[in-house]
Motif scaffolding. Structure first.
Motif, PDB file in Angstrom:
ATOM      1  N   VAL A 199     -30.209  20.740   8.750  1.00 15.33           N
ATOM      2  CA  VAL A 199     -31.353  20.763   9.663  1.00 15.33           C
ATOM      3  C   VAL A 199     -32.121  22.066   9.460  1.00 15.33           C
ATOM      4  CG1 VAL A 199     -32.125  20.733  12.069  1.00 15.33           C
ATOM      5  CG2 VAL A 199     -30.140  19.349  11.370  1.00 15.33           C
ATOM      6  N   ILE A 200     -33.437  21.949   9.327  1.00 20.46           N
ATOM      7  CA  ILE A 200     -34.311  23.121   9.267  1.00 20.46           C
ATOM      8  C   ILE A 200     -35.294  23.044  10.423  1.00 20.46           C
ATOM      9  CG2 ILE A 200     -36.124  24.322   7.986  1.00 20.46           C
ATOM     10  CD1 ILE A 200     -34.861  23.486   5.438  1.00 20.46           C
ATOM     11  N   TRP A 201     -35.327  24.076  11.239  1.00 25.90           N
ATOM     12  CA  TRP A 201     -36.296  24.161  12.326  1.00 25.90           C
ATOM     13  C   TRP A 201     -37.488  24.983  11.851  1.00 25.90           C
ATOM     14  CZ3 TRP A 201     -36.647  21.934  17.095  1.00 25.90           C
ATOM     15  CH2 TRP A 201     -37.642  22.431  17.949  1.00 25.90           C
ATOM     16  N   ILE A 202     -38.683  24.424  11.979  1.00 26.28           N
ATOM     17  CA  ILE A 202     -39.903  25.153  11.650  1.00 26.28           C
ATOM     18  C   ILE A 202     -40.505  25.695  12.941  1.00 26.28           C
ATOM     19  CG2 ILE A 202     -42.216  25.029  10.679  1.00 26.28           C
ATOM     20  CD1 ILE A 202     -41.332  22.983   8.759  1.00 26.28           C
ATOM     21  N   CYS A 203     -40.658  26.999  13.005  1.00 27.04           N
ATOM     22  CA  CYS A 203     -41.269  27.609  14.191  1.00 27.04           C
ATOM     23  C   CYS A 203     -42.678  27.061  14.393  1.00 27.04           C
ATOM     24  CB  CYS A 203     -41.333  29.129  14.038  1.00 27.04           C
ATOM     25  SG  CYS A 203     -39.736  29.945  14.123  1.00 27.04           S
ATOM     26  N   THR A 204     -43.082  26.980  15.640  1.00 26.70           N
ATOM     27  CA  THR A 204     -44.421  26.486  15.958  1.00 26.70           C
ATOM     28  C   THR A 204     -45.473  27.416  15.375  1.00 26.70           C
ATOM     29  OG1 THR A 204     -43.576  25.536  17.999  1.00 26.70           O
ATOM     30  CG2 THR A 204     -45.963  25.796  17.830  1.00 26.70           C
ATOM     31  N   GLN A 206     -28.912  19.351  19.203  1.00 22.91           N
ATOM     32  CA  GLN A 206     -27.528  18.907  19.335  1.00 22.91           C
ATOM     33  C   GLN A 206     -27.347  17.486  18.801  1.00 22.91           C
ATOM     34  OE1 GLN A 206     -25.918  18.948  23.381  1.00 22.91           O
ATOM     35  NE2 GLN A 206     -24.046  19.884  22.557  1.00 22.91           N
ATOM     36  N   HIS A 207     -28.350  16.652  19.002  1.00 16.95           N
ATOM     37  CA  HIS A 207     -28.298  15.295  18.464  1.00 16.95           C
ATOM     38  C   HIS A 207     -28.537  15.291  16.955  1.00 16.95           C
ATOM     39  CE1 HIS A 207     -28.571  14.002  22.690  1.00 16.95           C
ATOM     40  NE2 HIS A 207     -28.125  12.837  22.259  1.00 16.95           N
ATOM     41  N   LEU A 208     -29.427  16.139  16.482  1.00 18.41           N
ATOM     42  CA  LEU A 208     -29.759  16.141  15.060  1.00 18.41           C
ATOM     43  C   LEU A 208     -28.603  16.618  14.188  1.00 18.41           C
ATOM     44  CD1 LEU A 208     -33.419  17.524  15.054  1.00 18.41           C
ATOM     45  CD2 LEU A 208     -32.676  15.166  14.693  1.00 18.41           C
TER      46      LEU A 208
END
Length: 315
Positions: A238-243, A229-231
């Motif tokens: 924004v790209i989220w990389i799965c763990t 939410q902050h990013l």
């Protein structure tokens, strides 16, 4: 001749064609690049059920298909700044990407105990300890304003027309950096990014979060929601990389069953709450003991391979 070794020519051609299509991700490319009614006609139920691509503009990729995902997600755009946020695994990926760029000059750097100065902020007068669902838990807990990670040095590099940066953020929510504007590292980093407005933020958390004994699966999702939410307010993309997977050493808290569950929960949350955030899943690449140099870090060769997916940023 053994009938089991004999394949009719027509069958061989069909199988070869299917392998060719699968390898180059043509089928998956259609899923990643075509966000229209064609998906409903194709009836690829398994993939649609997993990703639910027909419910919104959520962009996701897995494995080799991530090359085309990046190209389509950021098609014909010019980037001047890319920021990587995460723990030492993200830093290793960042270093592998840097090695692909020549003549990069470091503009500033921070060690584990001066990140707040790197961010251009002031310390709070009184540092408060984290709750049971926040980091830090090791070095940073005993040394306020320091990170748990010993070798995670934040740094900004000038690589000609583009700036590439790595910022140490080990948890989805932590109080390592408490500034006068917020009680968490995530708030401090968000304010810093707001002054720069980076084109792309590549982010991950999970490995360090699993060390928190009181952190439930649901609370982890809540923490990631807080972080993202902050990013999205400060990063243009924004790209989220799965763990990635762990080797599975019994003495450590992380395990692949929980990592897979967290990846699924985060994918679901992002799709529902932040559909403009992209997601890249490299779990399958890393789910092998041969892929690891230790329990959580991948081999240099694999980081080098994964770095190729991000070259679209720099072309």
């Amino acid at each position: 001749m053994d009938k089991g070794q004999y394949v009719k020519p027509k069958v061989a051609i069909i199988i070869t064609g299917m392998c060719f299509v699968t390898y180059f991700g043509v089928c998956n490319n259609i899923i990643e690049l075509k966000w229209d009614n064609l998906l409903n006609k194709l009836k690829w139920n398994t993939q649609l059920t997993e990703l639910k691509l027909d419910t919104g503009p959520f962009h996701s990729c897995t494995g080799l298909n991530c090359t085309n995902f990046v190209k389509s997600y950021f098609w014909k755009k010019i980037y001047k700044s890319v920021v990587f946020l995460g723990d030492s695994s993200m830093q290793q990926l960042f270093k592998a990407i840097l090695r692909k760029k020549k003549q990069c000059k470091v503009r500033k750097r921070a060690d584990r105990c001066n990140l707040i100065s790197y961010l251009g902020q002031r310390k709070r007068s009184n540092w408060t300890k984290p709750s049971s669902t926040e980091g830090p838990v090791f070095y940073g807990l005993k040394h306020p304003f320091c990170t748990d990670c010993s070798g995670c040095s934040s740094a900004l590099f000038d690589c000609g027309e583009i700036k590439i940066e790595y910022i140490t953020v080990e948890y989805a929510r932590d109080v390592e950096i408490q500034s006068t504007i917020g009680n968490t590292t995530q708030e401090a980093v968000s304010l810093y990014l707001n002054s720069n407005l980076p084109n792309v933020c590549v982010v991950n958390s999970g490995i360090h979060d699993m060390v928190l004994p009181a952190l439930t699966d649901q609370h982890y999702v809540k923490n990631v929601h807080f972080y993202v939410q902050h990013l999205v307010q400060t990063c243009q993309n924004v790209i989220w990389i799965c763990t990635t997977a762990v080797r599975g050493d019994k003495i450590f808290s992380q395990n692949n069953r929980r990592i897979q569950l967290w990846n699924i929960l985060i994918k679901e949350m992002l799709r529902n709450k932040f559909p403009r955030v992209g997601l890249m899943d490299f779990f399958s690449f890393s789910n092998s003991t041969k892929a690891h140099s230790d329990n959580v870090h991948l081999t240099p060769a694999l980081y080098k391979f994964l770095a190729r997916f991000f070259t679209s940023f720099f072309t």
